[in-house]
Design an enzyme around this catalytic site. Structure first.
Site, PDB file in Angstrom:
ATOM      1  N   CYS A  34      -3.672  -4.547 -20.956  1.00  0.00           N
ATOM      2  CA  CYS A  34      -3.314  -5.468 -19.875  1.00  0.00           C
ATOM      3  C   CYS A  34      -4.185  -6.711 -19.930  1.00  0.00           C
ATOM      4  CB  CYS A  34      -3.525  -4.817 -18.503  1.00  0.00           C
ATOM      5  SG  CYS A  34      -2.615  -3.291 -18.223  1.00  0.00           S
ATOM      6  N   ASP A 438     -15.637 -47.963 -23.566  1.00  0.00           N
ATOM      7  CA  ASP A 438     -14.357 -48.249 -22.927  1.00  0.00           C
ATOM      8  C   ASP A 438     -14.561 -49.030 -21.638  1.00  0.00           C
ATOM      9  OD1 ASP A 438     -11.322 -47.450 -22.719  1.00  0.00           O
ATOM     10  OD2 ASP A 438     -12.198 -47.038 -20.751  1.00  0.00           O
TER      11      ASP A 438
END
Length: 488
Positions: A34, A438
């Site tokens: 599981c 930037d």
């Protein structure tokens, strides 16, 4: 993670879905495995065994839980956060290289021997490349069985199985159901268009779709990408053909509609869509780290779960990064659209306005530089890049070593830190890529009271590692650029 038994037991007992895909729980009494977030009553700790992959569970003789369907969980965030041999191998396996080229092809791409790769994957994942590829084929087969009306014999070969017998045996072994029984149990939905598949792409919460889909929509290249009816749509160049993906953000999952010319491309198309949207990320780990900076914490708390918008084609993004140097987003889209019309491969899209695949480096390698409406220096940058990509001198695929790719790009004319780091962030998927030069970053940093010169900002960002690419998304979100919000 799977070796820390106490921590794994606590996660299973808490049904903590954050660990879905990070490790798997096998129950020795039922022979079922599981995901940690399985909704059933947790087994007794003495009956639990923990594995790092679904393939390892299957190899140990466990079958998938029918309730929690552990094969549908997000992938481990490790493979997109690392650039070592194991991570690169996992990205290539996810891209279908073992099915198409075999283990020898995987080894050739990575530059290691097949024995070295086998040993490394067994040590970290408990399964070798063939077992990992087999687990992926089983998942692809289940998707095709449950979401299409394809004859099961066609499903077998579309999923990558060499024979119908192997297909039947694998599906029964993994899911404890025959392919016919899987199809019978699946919900019967409305039949879609020929070749169309509708599925759900799971992710770890939280997920903030604004910057993710906003960025993709705002930078979309006409003919290749579009925002239509609440979905981001784009064409995909795939190993056996091409496709069109439509991705719609939702609270619980990303709705994904795929139209493929060859069903064998399903697993690769899913893998590339997940990578595009950064769906295997661990937002809790990322945000916890970034919250340690008191000036970033309010941004994280205000809109947690930001992802890094990436790409489905690394070479395409590199070309677009060059076209976007020192120009507006609109101008970059215009330049890219001209290349697409002149050199892209036409496609049909009855459901929308997509017209082309983005041209390959090979198609662009022979273009006339004088035909480009770019400054001469940028023409040289672009033509050199596409020639190097076409010749294989520069490699930007899932197998790329991030440091080596940066070095190769830095040797090309016209490649400065901004372009290299943008490619590292969006194409290579380096979660620590950073763009301190930037303008938007520097403006956001100044507004927040952070250092805003590149050197000072880089020094401050050392505390954000290894998640500086995600910090970049939070900083960009303070700007008023349209990429930071979903289109209307």
């Amino acid at each position: 993670m799977h070796t820390d038994t106490d921590r794994c037991v606590r996660a299973v007992q808490a049904k903590d879905t954050r660990f879905d895909g990070v490790f798997f729980t096998a129950v020795v009494t039922t022979r079922i495995y599981c995901r940690p977030g399985c909704p059933v009553v947790p087994p007794k700790p003495r009956n639990m065994r923990f594995y790092p992959s679904a393939a390892a569970c299957q190899q140990a003789g466990f079958r998938a839980c029918k309730r929690c369907r552990p094969d549908t969980t997000p992938g481990s965030p490790e493979w997109n956060a690392r650039a070592d041999l194991t991570a690169r191998a996992m990205r290539l396996i996810g891209d279908g290289v073992v099915d198409r080229e075999g283990v020898s092809g995987l080894a050739r791409r990575l530059g290691y021997s097949a024995r070295q790769i086998e040993r490394q994957l067994l040590a970290e994942l408990g399964a070798g490349p063939l077992a990992l590829a087999r687990a992926q084929r089983a998942q692809t087969a289940r998707l095709l069985v449950e979401t299409t009306r394809l004859p099961l014999s066609d499903v077998a070969f579309a999923a990558g199985f060499a024979s119908i017998r192997t297909f039947n045996e694998t599906v029964r072994e993994v899911y404890a159901l025959s392919p016919t029984e899987l199809r019978t149990r699946a919900p019967q939905g409305r039949a879609g268009a020929p070749g169309a598949l509708t599925l759900r792409l799971p992710f770890r919460k939280p997920l903030n779709p604004s910057n993710l889909f906003g960025h993709l929509a705002a930078t979309a290249v006409p003919g290749v990408e579009e925002w239509r009816d609440g979905a981001y749509r784009r064409t995909l160049r795939l190993p056996y053909g091409h496709g069109i993906a439509a991705l719609t953000p939702g609270a619980e999952h990303i709705a994904c509609r795929l139209v493929l010319t060859d069903q064998r491309d399903l697993a690769v198309a899913i893998s590339r869509c997940r990578r595009l949207l950064d769906l295997d990320a661990d937002p809790v780990a990322v945000d916890e780290q970034l919250r340690t900076d008191p000036l970033l914490a309010p941004l994280v708390d205000g809109a947690p779960g930001r992802r890094v918008p990436r790409t489905v084609d690394e070479a395409e993004f590199a070309v677009r990064a060059v076209l976007g140097q020192q120009v507006s987003t609109a101008a970059a889209r215009t330049h890219a659209a001209r290349l697409v019309l002149a050199h892209g491969e036409p496609v049909d899209d009855p459901e929308g306005g997509l017209t082309h695949l983005f041209p390959t480096p090979q198609a662009l390698a022979s273009l006339d530089p004088e035909s480009l409406a770019l400054p001469r220096s940028r023409r040289t940058t672009l033509t050199t890049l596409v020639r190097q990509l076409a010749d294989g001198e520069v490699t930007l695929g899932p197998e790329s070593d991030w440091a080596e790719a940066r070095t190769r790009l830095a040797e090309l004319p016209g490649f400065g830190p901004w372009t290299i780091e943008a490619i590292a962030m969006r194409a290579l998927g380096d979660p620590d890529a950073f763009l301190p030069t930037d303008l938007g970053m520097r403006r956001a940093a100044q507004e927040l009271g952070l250092p805003h010169t590149p050197a000072a900002l880089t020094a401050r960002a050392a505390a954000w590692r290894p998640w500086r690419a995600y910090a970049t998304q939070y900083l960009w979100a303070t700007d008023s650029h349209p990429i930071n919000s979903l289109p209307a």
